[in-house]
Design a protein around this motif. Structure first.
Motif, mmCIF file in Angstrom:
data_model
loop_
_atom_site.group_PDB
_atom_site.id
_atom_site.type_symbol
_atom_site.label_atom_id
_atom_site.label_comp_id
_atom_site.label_asym_id
_atom_site.label_seq_id
_atom_site.Cartn_x
_atom_site.Cartn_y
_atom_site.Cartn_z
ATOM 1 N N VAL A 87 0.845 -1.194 0.000
ATOM 2 C CA VAL A 87 0.000 0.000 0.000
ATOM 3 C C VAL A 87 0.882 1.246 0.000
ATOM 4 O O VAL A 87 0.639 2.195 -0.749
ATOM 5 C CB VAL A 87 -0.964 -0.001 1.213
ATOM 6 C CG1 VAL A 87 -1.642 1.348 1.387
ATOM 7 C CG2 VAL A 87 -1.998 -1.102 1.059
ATOM 8 N N ARG A 88 1.919 1.226 0.816
ATOM 9 C CA ARG A 88 2.825 2.375 0.874
ATOM 10 C C ARG A 88 3.489 2.605 -0.481
ATOM 11 O O ARG A 88 3.612 3.740 -0.937
ATOM 12 C CB ARG A 88 3.874 2.186 1.959
ATOM 13 C CG ARG A 88 4.751 3.427 2.116
ATOM 14 C CD ARG A 88 5.711 3.304 3.278
ATOM 15 N NE ARG A 88 6.445 4.528 3.451
ATOM 16 C CZ ARG A 88 6.086 5.530 4.252
ATOM 17 N NH1 ARG A 88 5.005 5.429 4.984
ATOM 18 N NH2 ARG A 88 6.809 6.632 4.336
ATOM 19 N N GLU A 89 3.911 1.540 -1.135
ATOM 20 C CA GLU A 89 4.547 1.666 -2.442
ATOM 21 C C GLU A 89 3.587 2.260 -3.468
ATOM 22 O O GLU A 89 3.969 3.123 -4.258
ATOM 23 C CB GLU A 89 5.070 0.312 -2.922
ATOM 24 C CG GLU A 89 5.723 0.352 -4.288
ATOM 25 C CD GLU A 89 6.901 1.323 -4.380
ATOM 26 O OE1 GLU A 89 7.091 1.914 -5.472
ATOM 27 O OE2 GLU A 89 7.624 1.503 -3.392
ATOM 28 N N VAL A 90 2.339 1.818 -3.473
ATOM 29 C CA VAL A 90 1.348 2.384 -4.398
ATOM 30 C C VAL A 90 1.164 3.869 -4.114
ATOM 31 O O VAL A 90 1.162 4.701 -5.031
ATOM 32 C CB VAL A 90 -0.003 1.634 -4.292
ATOM 33 C CG1 VAL A 90 -1.106 2.379 -5.036
ATOM 34 C CG2 VAL A 90 0.129 0.215 -4.828
ATOM 35 N N CYS A 91 1.036 4.208 -2.830
ATOM 36 C CA CYS A 91 0.812 5.612 -2.456
ATOM 37 C C CYS A 91 2.019 6.488 -2.781
ATOM 38 O O CYS A 91 1.859 7.604 -3.292
ATOM 39 C CB CYS A 91 0.458 5.710 -0.975
ATOM 40 S SG CYS A 91 -1.155 5.004 -0.579
ATOM 41 N N THR A 92 3.219 5.996 -2.515
ATOM 42 C CA THR A 92 4.408 6.803 -2.816
ATOM 43 C C THR A 92 4.598 6.946 -4.330
ATOM 44 O O THR A 92 4.972 8.016 -4.809
ATOM 45 C CB THR A 92 5.686 6.242 -2.162
ATOM 46 O OG1 THR A 92 5.881 4.894 -2.571
ATOM 47 C CG2 THR A 92 5.617 6.313 -0.650
#
Length: 158
Positions: free
Chosen positions: A66-71
């Motif tokens: 999720v963090r990778e998608v958001c970043t």
């Protein structure tokens, strides 16, 4: 000491996630995960606890994704406010669903805990928790697919 670590993490999050919709999507997922882990407190039945922890660990494994998608979304189309960048609407929608599904999984975990206290084993409740957790995983995968699709069509920074 923890206060300084939290401040450093907050600054890192501001840089990587911004202060707009991508940050809020990430934070919502994190809060849902925290809520799920809070539901584990006080579970007295070992079988139910073990099942719920297994699901919790699977859900926690989604957080880096999720963090990778958001970043990645923040790098491609930065957000500083409430507006969702049009080219990434599908990404945001999937991330929002994942947060909602995670909250529903935490709620189902709480209900299975109560059922277990009343009737022993809460297999139907645990099945519901697993189904909700599968929806979270599907939503995260959809966000990843939507981001990849948007990147392939050539989204650019405004």
């Amino acid at each position: 000491m923890a206060l300084f670590a939290a401040a450093r993490q907050g600054r890192k999050d501001d840089v990587e996630l911004g202060k707009g919709v991508w940050r809020r999507a990430h934070d919502r997922f994190t809060r849902g995960l925290d809520r799920y882990y809070q539901m584990l407190e006080g579970v007295e039945d070992d079988a139910i606890y073990n099942e719920l922890v297994t699901v919790a660990n699977d859900l926690a494994g989604l957080l880096p994704r999720v963090r990778e998608v958001c970043t990645s979304a923040q790098r491609k189309l930065p957000s500083t406010g409430q507006n969702i960048p049009g080219a990434l609407t599908a990404v945001h929608r999937a991330l929002s669903r994942s947060g909602n599904s995670l909250a529903a999984a935490a709620e189902a975990a709480a209900m299975s805990r109560l059922e277990g206290e009343r009737w022993g084993i809460a297999s139907a409740g645990l099945d519901n928790v697993r189904r909700r957790a599968e929806l979270v995983q599907e939503d995260v995968m959809e966000a990843e697919r939507a981001l990849l699709s948007a990147q392939e069509t050539g989204i650019t920074r405004k």
